[in-house]
Design a protein around this motif. Structure first.
Motif, PDB file in Angstrom:
ATOM      1  N   UNK A 126       0.780  -1.178  -0.037  1.00  0.00           N
ATOM      2  CA  UNK A 126       0.204  -0.069   0.021  1.00  0.00           C
ATOM      3  C   UNK A 126       0.972   1.323   0.096  1.00  0.00           C
ATOM      4  N   UNK A 128      -0.437   4.689  -0.274  1.00  0.00           N
ATOM      5  CA  UNK A 128      -0.937   5.693   0.455  1.00  0.00           C
ATOM      6  C   UNK A 128      -2.429   5.573   0.584  1.00  0.00           C
ATOM      7  N   UNK A 129      -3.210   6.372   1.421  1.00  0.00           N
ATOM      8  CA  UNK A 129      -4.523   6.349   1.509  1.00  0.00           C
ATOM      9  C   UNK A 129      -5.187   7.676   1.068  1.00  0.00           C
ATOM     10  N   UNK A 130      -6.505   7.489   0.509  1.00  0.00           N
ATOM     11  CA  UNK A 130      -7.159   8.779   0.132  1.00  0.00           C
ATOM     12  C   UNK A 130      -7.528   9.536   1.337  1.00  0.00           C
ATOM     13  N   UNK A 131      -6.858  10.592   1.674  1.00  0.00           N
ATOM     14  CA  UNK A 131      -7.271  11.407   2.763  1.00  0.00           C
ATOM     15  C   UNK A 131      -8.733  11.967   2.390  1.00  0.00           C
ATOM     16  N   UNK A 132      -9.684  11.280   2.905  1.00  0.00           N
ATOM     17  CA  UNK A 132     -11.177  11.658   2.673  1.00  0.00           C
ATOM     18  C   UNK A 132     -11.936  10.912   3.619  1.00  0.00           C
ATOM     19  N   UNK A 133     -12.895  11.488   4.093  1.00  0.00           N
ATOM     20  CA  UNK A 133     -13.767  10.722   5.135  1.00  0.00           C
ATOM     21  C   UNK A 133     -14.793   9.932   4.780  1.00  0.00           C
ATOM     22  N   UNK A 135     -14.230   8.289   1.373  1.00  0.00           N
ATOM     23  CA  UNK A 135     -14.071   7.237   0.500  1.00  0.00           C
ATOM     24  C   UNK A 135     -12.883   6.381   1.172  1.00  0.00           C
ATOM     25  N   UNK A 137     -10.272   4.296   0.672  1.00  0.00           N
ATOM     26  CA  UNK A 137      -9.794   3.775  -0.383  1.00  0.00           C
ATOM     27  C   UNK A 137      -8.064   3.592  -0.151  1.00  0.00           C
ATOM     28  N   UNK A 139      -4.408   3.163  -2.239  1.00  0.00           N
ATOM     29  CA  UNK A 139      -3.750   2.956  -3.506  1.00  0.00           C
ATOM     30  C   UNK A 139      -2.344   1.941  -3.370  1.00  0.00           C
ATOM     31  N   UNK A 208     -20.550   2.013  10.026  1.00  0.00           N
ATOM     32  CA  UNK A 208     -19.328   2.515  10.726  1.00  0.00           C
ATOM     33  C   UNK A 208     -19.495   2.629  12.387  1.00  0.00           C
ATOM     34  N   UNK A 271      -8.178  -0.626   8.989  1.00  0.00           N
ATOM     35  CA  UNK A 271      -7.591   0.707   9.136  1.00  0.00           C
ATOM     36  C   UNK A 271      -6.253   0.645   9.000  1.00  0.00           C
ATOM     37  N   UNK A 272      -5.633  -0.513   9.009  1.00  0.00           N
ATOM     38  CA  UNK A 272      -4.222  -0.827   9.049  1.00  0.00           C
ATOM     39  C   UNK A 272      -3.788  -1.770   7.900  1.00  0.00           C
ATOM     40  N   UNK A 273      -3.597  -1.311   6.817  1.00  0.00           N
ATOM     41  CA  UNK A 273      -3.007  -2.154   5.553  1.00  0.00           C
ATOM     42  C   UNK A 273      -1.705  -1.860   5.238  1.00  0.00           C
ATOM     43  N   UNK A 274      -0.766  -2.599   5.062  1.00  0.00           N
ATOM     44  CA  UNK A 274       0.377  -2.490   4.644  1.00  0.00           C
ATOM     45  C   UNK A 274       0.660  -3.415   3.157  1.00  0.00           C
TER      46      UNK A 274
ATOM     47  N   UNK B  23      -1.468  12.079   2.070  1.00  0.00           N
ATOM     48  CA  UNK B  23      -2.133  10.784   2.021  1.00  0.00           C
ATOM     49  C   UNK B  23      -1.149   9.663   2.808  1.00  0.00           C
ATOM     50  N   UNK B  26      -2.346   9.852   6.384  1.00  0.00           N
ATOM     51  CA  UNK B  26      -3.833   8.974   6.398  1.00  0.00           C
ATOM     52  C   UNK B  26      -3.433   7.562   6.625  1.00  0.00           C
ATOM     53  N   UNK B  27      -2.468   7.126   5.777  1.00  0.00           N
ATOM     54  CA  UNK B  27      -2.152   5.711   5.631  1.00  0.00           C
ATOM     55  C   UNK B  27      -1.463   5.280   7.046  1.00  0.00           C
ATOM     56  N   UNK B  36     -14.551   5.260  13.512  1.00  0.00           N
ATOM     57  CA  UNK B  36     -16.098   5.589  13.075  1.00  0.00           C
ATOM     58  C   UNK B  36     -16.841   6.963  13.686  1.00  0.00           C
ATOM     59  N   UNK B  39     -14.072  10.834  12.363  1.00  0.00           N
ATOM     60  CA  UNK B  39     -12.948  10.854  11.201  1.00  0.00           C
ATOM     61  C   UNK B  39     -12.181  12.173  11.085  1.00  0.00           C
ATOM     62  N   UNK B  41      -9.500  14.145   8.977  1.00  0.00           N
ATOM     63  CA  UNK B  41      -8.751  14.204   7.413  1.00  0.00           C
ATOM     64  C   UNK B  41      -7.754  15.507   7.688  1.00  0.00           C
ATOM     65  N   UNK B  78      -6.093  10.869  -5.808  1.00  0.00           N
ATOM     66  CA  UNK B  78      -6.644  10.107  -4.633  1.00  0.00           C
ATOM     67  C   UNK B  78      -8.052   9.910  -4.564  1.00  0.00           C
TER      68      UNK B  78
END
Lengths: 283, 173
Positions: A126, A128-133, A135, A137, A139, A208, A271-274, B23, B26-27, B36, B39, B41, B78
């Motif tokens: 992984x 990076x992660x989308x900085x959005x609440x 989505x 998602x 990458x 959620x 929440x923790x994916x590597x 990003x 966030x990761x 939940x 959140x 950002x 993103x």
């Protein structure tokens, strides 16, 4: 003069809003229909993805070393617990190997090449992660050049975490199963109950507040108990059979009281994916 | 002025760095930030843009243009939904420039403007996501679970990073 400039500004605002809507609608439509994004977007994403690695790699490395230290602290306890599990697992593994071998031989005898359970894996990191609440998602660093195709299921640790939602040449986006958007691909799953019956259904969303996935469209009224394991059923295309999703937490009536709705605790901490694994079905 | 200073290269590099850091944060802190009920950002890229408006004085940096570019990258890389941040970032820069006409830039006024900017960004991106059905979150849940914690995090980041970023801008000038 004052009035003129105000009008002009208003026109600009309205035009911007309309253009924004048009662009959003088009990109959502493209995302839902096409297997890959437009070439320009793909190319741009590849370049940005490469640049991002310059930032993401040191950052992820730093995180790795910090968590290594904190994990060292409770290693002893964990070690003791794991030792017990290992002895049990060894037995299961040997049996597993024997069964897999037998299965292969049997398949050969009836000239069945690939069934629903067969898949090969592409492992990816992984970035990076989308900085959005809204989505959820991430990458990942593998794309179409590594054989990733849109809608493939993605796993991490012990279970299913999501599906590929956009594929570029060298990176792709993974929509996690915690993402609640309308167009998210619903996985077809099944449960084998204690009495041996198979119940099919579809993952329908994520709550959620409780952190549970919901499952709808159950095919039978069979009794499902807490703790039953949910796996993908392999029905409906690209997802292989038998990917672990989670355990049943509780069953309740759905919003209209007509059918049953199951709440599933996901197998992996999303929440923790590597490192993730993309499952490629052989078809 | 802008063409002759180090800002010409320093500003875009900082912008891109902040975009990627968003990003990565966030990761890395995913478990802490994306709970939940709360959140958070991070919007470091907005912090960089707003600080540019605060510290630019005579140097006329094309901040809105760079904001649009950052927004385009944000959308494509993103989120995958083009047309959201590409308009929101320049809008926020424009908004900040308008407000700066009335007050002098300092730490406290910057904090207040940043508060307004983050609220605008979150509200608009929420509306956009509701329109294209990316989320089904209720408005009240948005205020409590997303807007509040996000504001808290970003204002804290502003307080921590205001002086370092000012130092960077002064150095670039």
């Amino acid at each position: 003069m004052q009035k003129f400039s105000f009008n002009r500004r208003l026109v600009i605002v309205i035009v911007c809003v309309i253009v924004a809507f048009a662009l959003m609608t088009v990109s959502v439509a493209v995302r839902n229909k096409k297997a890959t994004p437009p070439l320009v977007q793909q190319f741009g994403n590849d370049i940005v993805g490469l640049a991002d690695r310059v930032v993401a790699l040191p950052a992820n490395g730093l995180r790795g070393s910090v968590s290594a230290v904190s994990e060292l602290l409770n290693t002893y306890q964990e070690n003791q617990q794991l030792k017990k599990q290992v002895s049990e697992l060894a037995q299961t593994k040997v049996r597993d190997q024997t069964l897999a071998k037998e299965n292969k031989q049997l398949k050969k005898q009836i000239k069945l090449n690939d069934s629903l359970t067969d898949y090969s894996a592409i492992s990816a990191a992984v970035i990076t992660r989308t900085p959005s609440s809204w989505q959820n998602q991430v990458i990942i660093n593998k794309g179409s050049s590594a054989g990733v195709v849109k809608n493939m299921p993605v796993m991490s640790g012990s279970g299913l975490v999501g599906r590929i939602s956009e594929v570029n040449k060298t990176n792709s986006k993974v929509e996690l199963i915690t993402d609640n958007n309308d167009s998210a691909n619903r996985f077809a799953v099944s449960i084998t109950t204690k009495s041996g019956k198979t119940v099919n259904g579809v993952l329908s969303g994520y709550n959620a507040d409780t952190g549970e996935i919901t499952m709808n469209n159950l095919t039978t009224k069979a009794k499902i108990s807490k703790g039953d394991k949910v796996v993908t059923s392999g029905l409906g295309g690209v997802t292989p059979k038998g990917l672990y999703v989670g355990k049943v937490a509780k069953a309740s009536g759905d919003d209209y009281g007509l059918s049953t709705k199951l709440h599933i605790t996901p197998a992996t901490d999303l929440s923790e994916l590597n490192i993730v694994t993309v499952a490629v079905t052989k078809q | 002025m802008y063409r002759l200073s180090k800002l010409r290269f320093g500003f875009p590099i900082g912008l891109i760095l902040m975009l990627f850091l968003d990003g990565s944060i966030s990761q890395i802190f995913g478990a802490q930030l994306f709970q939940p009920t709360a959140t958070m950002v991070s919007h470091l890229v907005v912090l960089w843009l707003i600080c540019a408006v605060l510290f630019e004085d005579r140097y006329e940096i094309p901040i809105a243009r760079w904001g649009a570019i950052a927004g385009a990258v944000f959308d494509l890389y993103y989120t995958g939904i083009f047309g959201v941040y590409v308009f929101i970032f320049p809008l926020v820069v424009y908004l900040t420039r308008q407000v700066m006409g009335y007050i002098s830039p300092n730490f406290l006024s910057g904090l207040l403007i940043y508060f307004i900017d983050i609220t605008v960004i979150e509200a608009l991106s929420y509306l956009a996501s509701r329109m294209v059905h990316l989320t089904s979150m209720a408005g009240s849940a948005f205020l409590v679970n997303t807007l509040g914690p996000t504001l808290a995090l970003n204002l804290a980041l502003f307080v921590v990073l205001y002086f370092p970023i000012r130092w960077v801008y002064n150095w670039l000038k």
